[in-house]
Scaffold this motif. Structure first.
Motif, PDB file in Angstrom:
ATOM      1  N   ILE A 115      22.845  39.339  56.002  1.00  0.00           N
ATOM      2  CA  ILE A 115      24.147  39.664  56.590  1.00  0.00           C
ATOM      3  C   ILE A 115      24.980  40.252  55.466  1.00  0.00           C
ATOM      4  CG2 ILE A 115      26.231  38.791  57.701  1.00  0.00           C
ATOM      5  CD1 ILE A 115      24.513  36.404  58.677  1.00  0.00           C
ATOM      6  N   ARG A 116      25.460  41.473  55.672  1.00  0.00           N
ATOM      7  CA  ARG A 116      26.296  42.119  54.659  1.00  0.00           C
ATOM      8  C   ARG A 116      27.751  41.684  54.831  1.00  0.00           C
ATOM      9  NH1 ARG A 116      26.213  47.940  55.635  1.00  0.00           N
ATOM     10  NH2 ARG A 116      26.128  47.150  57.751  1.00  0.00           N
ATOM     11  N   PHE A 117      28.432  41.521  53.686  1.00  0.00           N
ATOM     12  CA  PHE A 117      29.844  41.172  53.649  1.00  0.00           C
ATOM     13  C   PHE A 117      30.557  42.148  52.714  1.00  0.00           C
ATOM     14  CE2 PHE A 117      27.785  37.214  54.743  1.00  0.00           C
ATOM     15  CZ  PHE A 117      28.638  36.626  55.660  1.00  0.00           C
ATOM     16  N   GLN A 118      31.746  42.561  53.109  1.00  0.00           N
ATOM     17  CA  GLN A 118      32.609  43.330  52.221  1.00  0.00           C
ATOM     18  C   GLN A 118      33.622  42.365  51.636  1.00  0.00           C
ATOM     19  OE1 GLN A 118      32.730  46.801  51.205  1.00  0.00           O
ATOM     20  NE2 GLN A 118      33.907  45.604  49.732  1.00  0.00           N
ATOM     21  N   ALA A 119      33.583  42.194  50.327  1.00  0.00           N
ATOM     22  CA  ALA A 119      34.537  41.314  49.656  1.00  0.00           C
ATOM     23  C   ALA A 119      35.877  42.026  49.544  1.00  0.00           C
ATOM     24  CB  ALA A 119      34.026  40.938  48.275  1.00  0.00           C
ATOM     25  N   HIS A 120      36.938  41.263  49.712  1.00  0.00           N
ATOM     26  CA  HIS A 120      38.286  41.801  49.553  1.00  0.00           C
ATOM     27  C   HIS A 120      39.008  40.975  48.494  1.00  0.00           C
ATOM     28  CE1 HIS A 120      38.106  44.944  52.561  1.00  0.00           C
ATOM     29  NE2 HIS A 120      37.427  44.098  53.319  1.00  0.00           N
ATOM     30  N   ARG A 121      40.139  40.458  48.799  1.00  0.00           N
ATOM     31  CA  ARG A 121      40.943  39.789  47.766  1.00  0.00           C
ATOM     32  C   ARG A 121      40.460  38.358  47.505  1.00  0.00           C
ATOM     33  NH1 ARG A 121      45.067  36.508  49.921  1.00  0.00           N
ATOM     34  NH2 ARG A 121      45.251  36.652  52.170  1.00  0.00           N
ATOM     35  N   PRO A 122      40.879  37.810  46.370  1.00  0.00           N
ATOM     36  CA  PRO A 122      40.539  36.418  46.087  1.00  0.00           C
ATOM     37  C   PRO A 122      41.149  35.475  47.119  1.00  0.00           C
ATOM     38  CG  PRO A 122      41.357  37.511  44.111  1.00  0.00           C
ATOM     39  CD  PRO A 122      41.612  38.442  45.274  1.00  0.00           C
ATOM     40  N   ALA A 123      40.480  34.372  47.367  1.00  0.00           N
ATOM     41  CA  ALA A 123      41.002  33.312  48.237  1.00  0.00           C
ATOM     42  C   ALA A 123      41.746  32.340  47.320  1.00  0.00           C
ATOM     43  CB  ALA A 123      39.872  32.615  48.986  1.00  0.00           C
ATOM     44  N   SER A 124      42.995  32.593  47.119  1.00  0.00           N
ATOM     45  CA  SER A 124      43.796  31.809  46.172  1.00  0.00           C
ATOM     46  C   SER A 124      44.004  30.386  46.672  1.00  0.00           C
ATOM     47  CB  SER A 124      45.149  32.484  45.956  1.00  0.00           C
ATOM     48  OG  SER A 124      44.957  33.772  45.431  1.00  0.00           O
ATOM     49  N   PRO A 125      43.902  29.425  45.768  1.00  0.00           N
ATOM     50  CA  PRO A 125      44.141  28.034  46.158  1.00  0.00           C
ATOM     51  C   PRO A 125      45.635  27.790  46.383  1.00  0.00           C
ATOM     52  CG  PRO A 125      43.791  28.168  43.808  1.00  0.00           C
ATOM     53  CD  PRO A 125      43.564  29.555  44.360  1.00  0.00           C
ATOM     54  N   CYS A 126      45.931  26.763  47.145  1.00  0.00           N
ATOM     55  CA  CYS A 126      47.325  26.400  47.401  1.00  0.00           C
ATOM     56  C   CYS A 126      47.522  24.926  47.042  1.00  0.00           C
ATOM     57  CB  CYS A 126      47.697  26.661  48.863  1.00  0.00           C
ATOM     58  SG  CYS A 126      46.825  25.598  50.028  1.00  0.00           S
ATOM     59  N   ARG A 142      42.677  28.182  40.229  1.00  0.00           N
ATOM     60  CA  ARG A 142      43.250  29.529  40.106  1.00  0.00           C
ATOM     61  C   ARG A 142      42.221  30.469  39.482  1.00  0.00           C
ATOM     62  NH1 ARG A 142      48.982  27.735  37.846  1.00  0.00           N
ATOM     63  NH2 ARG A 142      49.811  26.933  39.807  1.00  0.00           N
ATOM     64  N   GLY A 143      41.972  31.564  40.180  1.00  0.00           N
ATOM     65  CA  GLY A 143      40.962  32.514  39.725  1.00  0.00           C
ATOM     66  C   GLY A 143      39.543  32.123  40.092  1.00  0.00           C
ATOM     67  N   HIS A 144      39.393  30.940  40.730  1.00  0.00           N
ATOM     68  CA  HIS A 144      38.068  30.441  41.099  1.00  0.00           C
ATOM     69  C   HIS A 144      38.085  29.836  42.497  1.00  0.00           C
ATOM     70  CE1 HIS A 144      36.945  31.023  36.945  1.00  0.00           C
ATOM     71  NE2 HIS A 144      38.063  30.413  36.616  1.00  0.00           N
ATOM     72  N   GLY A 145      39.008  30.290  43.337  1.00  0.00           N
ATOM     73  CA  GLY A 145      39.153  29.725  44.688  1.00  0.00           C
ATOM     74  C   GLY A 145      38.285  30.392  45.727  1.00  0.00           C
ATOM     75  N   GLY A 146      37.473  31.363  45.309  1.00  0.00           N
ATOM     76  CA  GLY A 146      36.586  32.042  46.245  1.00  0.00           C
ATOM     77  C   GLY A 146      37.072  33.441  46.568  1.00  0.00           C
ATOM     78  N   VAL A 147      36.473  34.020  47.589  1.00  0.00           N
ATOM     79  CA  VAL A 147      36.782  35.395  47.969  1.00  0.00           C
ATOM     80  C   VAL A 147      36.852  35.499  49.496  1.00  0.00           C
ATOM     81  CG1 VAL A 147      34.349  36.117  47.901  1.00  0.00           C
ATOM     82  CG2 VAL A 147      36.136  37.802  47.577  1.00  0.00           C
ATOM     83  N   ARG A 148      37.781  36.338  49.962  1.00  0.00           N
ATOM     84  CA  ARG A 148      37.925  36.616  51.394  1.00  0.00           C
ATOM     85  C   ARG A 148      37.082  37.839  51.723  1.00  0.00           C
ATOM     86  NH1 ARG A 148      42.060  33.889  53.736  1.00  0.00           N
ATOM     87  NH2 ARG A 148      43.416  32.753  52.327  1.00  0.00           N
ATOM     88  N   CYS A 149      36.338  37.757  52.812  1.00  0.00           N
ATOM     89  CA  CYS A 149      35.361  38.798  53.154  1.00  0.00           C
ATOM     90  C   CYS A 149      35.414  39.163  54.632  1.00  0.00           C
ATOM     91  CB  CYS A 149      33.948  38.291  52.883  1.00  0.00           C
ATOM     92  SG  CYS A 149      33.674  37.650  51.244  1.00  0.00           S
ATOM     93  N   VAL A 150      34.812  40.302  54.921  1.00  0.00           N
ATOM     94  CA  VAL A 150      34.601  40.740  56.296  1.00  0.00           C
ATOM     95  C   VAL A 150      33.099  40.905  56.488  1.00  0.00           C
ATOM     96  CG1 VAL A 150      34.962  42.604  57.957  1.00  0.00           C
ATOM     97  CG2 VAL A 150      36.815  41.918  56.437  1.00  0.00           C
TER      98      VAL A 150
END
Length: 172
Positions: A115-126, A142-150
């Protein structure tokens, strides 16, 4: 191709992190951990709160590296981060878009086909991370919270061994 392990899959119909963190998260009406999830191209994970949600078109699926939690001493389940996919064996944060650079195109295959994913912005922690994972988790991630993808393909992901391949460092 990199051998990875999908350690957790998360899909929840409700937002648990709403309101004030001091009030605590809302309970989920159903278990959020899954052994298998269905992924739909351009829509996300079937049954998840962001599935086909217009406001989250570039963040339909979130992926986090389990090593990010290990690095800050978190021993709790990665499901508490509410990221859809937690995997071990690849620095997923390196795939996110950064200041004018596009995110990477990558694929995940847990046995049912890639399954292909396009990575976008970081998933910033809150600040919720401090509530559910422990004091200092927000700052530590911070800087290690993951990535948001489509997702770009329909398919199925399973907990267990998988392969991750970075296909392109640029957008399609």
């Amino acid at each position: 191709m990199t051998a990875v392990e999908i350690v957790a899959l998360h899909a929840s119909r409700v937002h648990a992190f709403e309101g004030r963190p001091s009030d605590g998260p809302r309970p989920d009406p159903e278990p959020v951990g899954r052994s298998v999830v269905e992924v739909r191209a351009g829509k996300g994970i079937v049954g998840d709160r962001f599935f086909n949600h217009p406001a989250h078109r570039k963040g339909l699926v979130t992926v986090i590296a389990a090593e990010s939690l290990d690095a800050i001493g978190v021993t709790a389940s990665p499901l508490l981060t509410r990221r859809n996919i937690a995997l071990r064996g690849f620095p997923i944060d390196t795939l996110a878009a950064r200041r004018g650079t596009p995110g990477s195109l990558f694929s995940l295959d847990s046995g049912a086909g890639p399954i292909r994913f396009q990575a976008h912005r970081p998933a910033s922690p809150c600040v919720w991370m401090d509530v559910v994972l422990g004091q200092g988790a927000c700052r530590g991630l911070r800087g290690h919270g993951g990535v948001r993808c489509v997702p770009l393909d329909d398919g199925e992901l399973r907990v267990g061994p998988a392969e991750l391949e970075v296909l392109s460092p640029t957008l399609l």
